[in-house]
Design a protein around this motif. Structure first.
Motif, short mmCIF file in Angstrom:
data_model
loop_
_atom_site.label_atom_id
_atom_site.label_comp_id
_atom_site.label_asym_id
_atom_site.label_seq_id
_atom_site.Cartn_x
_atom_site.Cartn_y
_atom_site.Cartn_z
N ILE A 1 40.30 31.32 2.91
CA ILE A 1 40.86 31.76 1.63
C ILE A 1 39.77 32.44 0.81
O ILE A 1 38.58 32.31 1.11
N PRO A 2 40.14 33.17 -0.22
CA PRO A 2 39.12 33.68 -1.14
C PRO A 2 38.37 32.49 -1.77
O PRO A 2 39.01 31.58 -2.30
N GLN A 3 37.07 32.49 -1.68
CA GLN A 3 36.28 31.38 -2.21
C GLN A 3 35.81 31.69 -3.63
O GLN A 3 35.59 32.85 -3.99
N ILE A 4 35.68 30.63 -4.43
CA ILE A 4 35.16 30.76 -5.79
C ILE A 4 33.87 29.96 -5.85
O ILE A 4 33.87 28.74 -5.70
N LEU A 5 32.77 30.64 -6.07
CA LEU A 5 31.42 30.07 -6.00
C LEU A 5 30.94 29.65 -7.39
O LEU A 5 31.02 30.43 -8.34
N LEU A 6 30.43 28.43 -7.47
CA LEU A 6 29.81 27.94 -8.70
C LEU A 6 28.30 28.11 -8.60
O LEU A 6 27.67 27.57 -7.69
N LEU A 7 27.73 28.86 -9.53
CA LEU A 7 26.28 28.99 -9.65
C LEU A 7 25.89 28.79 -11.11
O LEU A 7 26.63 29.17 -12.00
N HIS A 8 24.72 28.22 -11.30
CA HIS A 8 24.22 28.03 -12.66
C HIS A 8 23.18 29.09 -13.00
O HIS A 8 22.42 29.54 -12.13
N LEU A 9 23.17 29.48 -14.25
CA LEU A 9 22.16 30.41 -14.74
C LEU A 9 20.82 29.67 -14.74
O LEU A 9 20.66 28.67 -15.45
N SER A 10 19.86 30.13 -13.94
CA SER A 10 18.61 29.40 -13.79
C SER A 10 17.52 30.33 -13.31
O SER A 10 17.78 31.43 -12.81
N SER A 11 16.29 29.86 -13.43
CA SER A 11 15.16 30.64 -12.93
C SER A 11 15.23 30.77 -11.41
O SER A 11 14.87 31.80 -10.84
N LEU A 12 15.71 29.74 -10.73
CA LEU A 12 15.82 29.77 -9.28
C LEU A 12 16.81 30.85 -8.84
O LEU A 12 16.52 31.66 -7.95
N ASN A 13 17.98 30.87 -9.46
CA ASN A 13 18.97 31.87 -9.09
C ASN A 13 18.54 33.27 -9.53
O ASN A 13 18.93 34.26 -8.91
N THR A 14 17.75 33.36 -10.57
CA THR A 14 17.18 34.66 -10.96
C THR A 14 16.23 35.17 -9.88
O THR A 14 16.31 36.31 -9.45
N ASP A 15 15.35 34.28 -9.42
CA ASP A 15 14.33 34.68 -8.45
C ASP A 15 14.91 34.94 -7.06
O ASP A 15 14.36 35.76 -6.30
N TYR A 16 16.00 34.25 -6.71
CA TYR A 16 16.53 34.35 -5.35
C TYR A 16 17.91 34.97 -5.29
O TYR A 16 18.56 34.91 -4.24
N LEU A 17 18.34 35.61 -6.37
CA LEU A 17 19.68 36.18 -6.38
C LEU A 17 19.84 37.26 -5.31
O LEU A 17 20.87 37.31 -4.63
N ASP A 18 18.85 38.13 -5.15
CA ASP A 18 18.96 39.19 -4.15
C ASP A 18 19.14 38.61 -2.75
O ASP A 18 19.97 39.07 -1.97
N GLN A 19 18.35 37.57 -2.42
CA GLN A 19 18.47 36.95 -1.11
C GLN A 19 19.81 36.24 -0.96
O GLN A 19 20.44 36.27 0.09
N LEU A 20 20.25 35.60 -2.03
CA LEU A 20 21.52 34.90 -2.01
C LEU A 20 22.68 35.86 -1.79
O LEU A 20 23.57 35.63 -0.95
N LEU A 21 22.68 36.97 -2.52
CA LEU A 21 23.74 37.96 -2.38
C LEU A 21 23.72 38.61 -1.00
O LEU A 21 24.77 38.88 -0.41
#
Length: 225
Positions: free
Chosen positions: A138-158
């Motif tokens: 099914i279409p998934q809905i992802l929960l992410l928090h605004l954080s320094s970790l997600n800022t630094d690794y957003l490109d890799q995550l995407l």
């Protein structure tokens, strides 16, 4: 900035109060306070404030509590924004932030090395178990928090997410899938994803929920965060 970039905004309360720890009156007041600026900003863009997400994914420890919140949200024109991919990124983030504050490069590198692979396992869990529940992904809905970790690794995550064949859609498009009409009868103390709620309601068992790496959990506990 988010609205100028074509994004939508929702309400998550003003102070992230926990439904399971405050009175209903306090929780409702926090919801109203949480929309004061957001609703105005949305109106300025010709948009309506539609979505609400429960803090901690807590929806009520009793039927009375849950239904009172549902009635309140409905009367204020809200649609609940569910979550199907709910990794514990906040555990990684808190260890990561402490390491950055202490300039501990070894821990910084370690957290970064295990974070994206862990999130991929969260996606795999959602994919496989959506097949268990519905017979197809099914279409998934992802929960992410605004954080320094997600800022630094957003490109890799995407890159990882896109590498698994995903494309991004808005929330209303995802919610149009019939899976999101599935009953959710869960009432209890835990902040569960909607896949887990649906499984409980349907009497089915989900398997393979990803566990955070032991070393990360040890660092989290030792830091007494």
């Amino acid at each position: 900035m988010w609205l100028d970039a074509g994004m939508d905004l929702g309400n998550h309360t003003f102070s992230h109060s926990d439904l399971h720890k405050v009175s209903l009156r306090e929780y409702f007041e926090d919801i109203i306070r949480g929309e004061c600026l957001t609703r105005r900003f949305m109106k300025d863009k010709g948009l309506s404030l539609r979505y609400f997400r429960h803090t901690h994914l807590h929806t009520g420890t009793t039927a009375e509590m849950r239904y009172a919140v549902e009635e309140f949200l409905s009367s204020h024109g809200y649609t609940v924004a569910p979550v199907t991919v709910a990794g514990h990124d906040w555990i990684f983030t808190q260890v990561y932030d402490k390491a950055k504050f202490e300039e501990d490069t070894n821990v910084i590198r370690y957290v970064g090395s295990v974070y994206v692979p862990y999130m991929e396992q969260c996606l795999i869990f959602a994919e496989e178990n959506s097949v268990t529940l519905f017979g197809h992904e099914i279409p998934q809905i992802l929960l992410l928090h605004l954080s320094s970790l997600n800022t630094d690794y957003l490109d890799q995550l995407l890159a990882m997410i896109k590498g698994r064949g995903y494309k991004f859609v808005n929330l209303s498009t995802a919610l149009a899938n019939e899976a999101y009409l599935t009953r959710d009868d869960y009432i209890g103390p835990h902040g569960l994803s909607w896949l887990q709620r649906w499984a409980i309601t349907m009497g089915k068992e989900l398997r393979g929920f990803p566990r955070e790496p032991d070393t990360l959990l040890r660092l989290y506990v030792e830091a007494d965060i």
